[in-house]
Design an enzyme around this catalytic site. Structure first.
Site, PDB file in Angstrom:
ATOM      1  N   HIS A   5      -5.319  -0.872  -2.819  1.00 28.99           N
ATOM      2  CA  HIS A   5      -6.230  -1.209  -1.729  1.00 28.99           C
ATOM      3  C   HIS A   5      -6.126  -0.232  -0.566  1.00 28.99           C
ATOM      4  CE1 HIS A   5      -6.172  -5.095  -3.879  1.00 28.99           C
ATOM      5  NE2 HIS A   5      -7.377  -5.254  -3.370  1.00 28.99           N
ATOM      6  N   GLY A   6      -5.049   0.514  -0.486  1.00 27.81           N
ATOM      7  CA  GLY A   6      -4.902   1.487   0.595  1.00 27.81           C
ATOM      8  C   GLY A   6      -3.443   1.846   0.795  1.00 27.81           C
TER       9      GLY A   6
END
Length: 288
Positions: A83-84
């Protein structure tokens, strides 16, 4: 959840109009009575990919309990990083990996613990839904916070400065919002047979009824939308309010569908050229 699941449903529906069948991506995840069941219902395309290409590739549950827990932790940590590249995503993945490992341990050592709510007595399933909901929402604090300091502030406020006496004031001050949230929860928790009945009723209804139903739903969305609506990417161009609008191509020059029909343009011209984008967009949707 409403945003993510909503546009996943839109993609599935639009693909179906074009003849493509996509798998369901969300299956009422907040009905889950365990964290294991949650990941079988939430973002199914991602969770299936993580299971098939990371968890099983690492050995899955085939190499003993300790290795199973380690594989879960590694898989969810990588899922968080997906997701990051931020510590808050790592913490979110770690929270879910720990929750999954704890639940798997209980299923292996404590009789009565099941993987999903359908295998539980009703009272235990209700308790499981409440507990799982709070476990998941606790993780969303880390996931959604802009940085770790914000997450710490939120957790500090919850555990050290929580004032339950303010709850009635919040509920009364936001009665309409709370009412809509309650309706949303009730709709989400409805049994599958109710959803299937609604689908069957709509699909078997006459075409005029479908058109009216869609028009009413779109109009209702427009009534409750926020003031600063975020348009879809294909509607990236805006017409200045002061500029007269004479046809649909001028109103939505980046719209990819052939909306320049005589019916649509006649409607725009009937408004004297000073057209409300929302009303015209509603009309275009109804026409199609």
């Amino acid at each position: 959840y409403c945003d993510f699941s909503g546009y996943s449903d839109m993609a599935i529906g639009i693909a179906l109009l074009l003849g493509f069948h996509f798998n369901k991506n969300f299956d009422s995840p907040y009905k889950s009575a365990t964290i294991t069941e949650f990941w079988r219902r939430w973002h199914i395309s991602l969770s299936s990919w993580l299971k098939d290409y990371l968890y099983i590739s690492l050995g899955g549950n085939r190499k003993g309990h300790l290795r199973t827990y380690l594989n879960l932790i590694v898989t969810m940590l990588l899922g968080g990083l997906w997701h990051g590249a931020a510590w808050r995503f790592v913490l979110w993945g770690g929270w879910h990996s720990a929750s999954l490992a704890v639940h798997k341990w209980f299923m292996a050592h404590v009789p009565g613990f099941k993987a999903q709510g359908a295998d539980m007595p009703r009272w235990r399933r209700i308790i499981g839904i409440v507990v799982t909901f709070h476990v998941v929402c606790f993780g969303w604090i880390m996931f959604r916070a802009s940085d770790l300091q914000t997450a710490r502030n939120m957790l500090s406020q919850i555990f050290t400065d929580f004032k339950p006496e303010l709850i009635p004031q919040v509920v009364s001050g936001y009665a309409a919002v709370m009412g809509l949230m309650a309706v949303g929860y009730l709709l989400h928790l409805m049994p599958v047979r109710s959803e299937l009945w609604a689908q069957r009723t709509v699909t078997e209804s006459p075409l005029p009824v479908k058109v009216v139903t869609i028009a009413v739903l779109v109009w209702a969305v427009m009534l409750i939308k926020s003031a600063e609506i975020q348009p879809f990417p294909i509607l990236i161009a805006e017409t200045p309010k002061s500029a007269p609008v004479r046809d649909s191509k001028q109103l939505y020059p980046s719209f990819k569908l052939p909306v320049n029909s005589r019916l649509t343009n006649a409607y725009i011209r009937s408004l004297g050229g000073e057209s409300s984008g929302n009303i015209c967009y509603l009309w275009i949707i109804i026409c199609y």
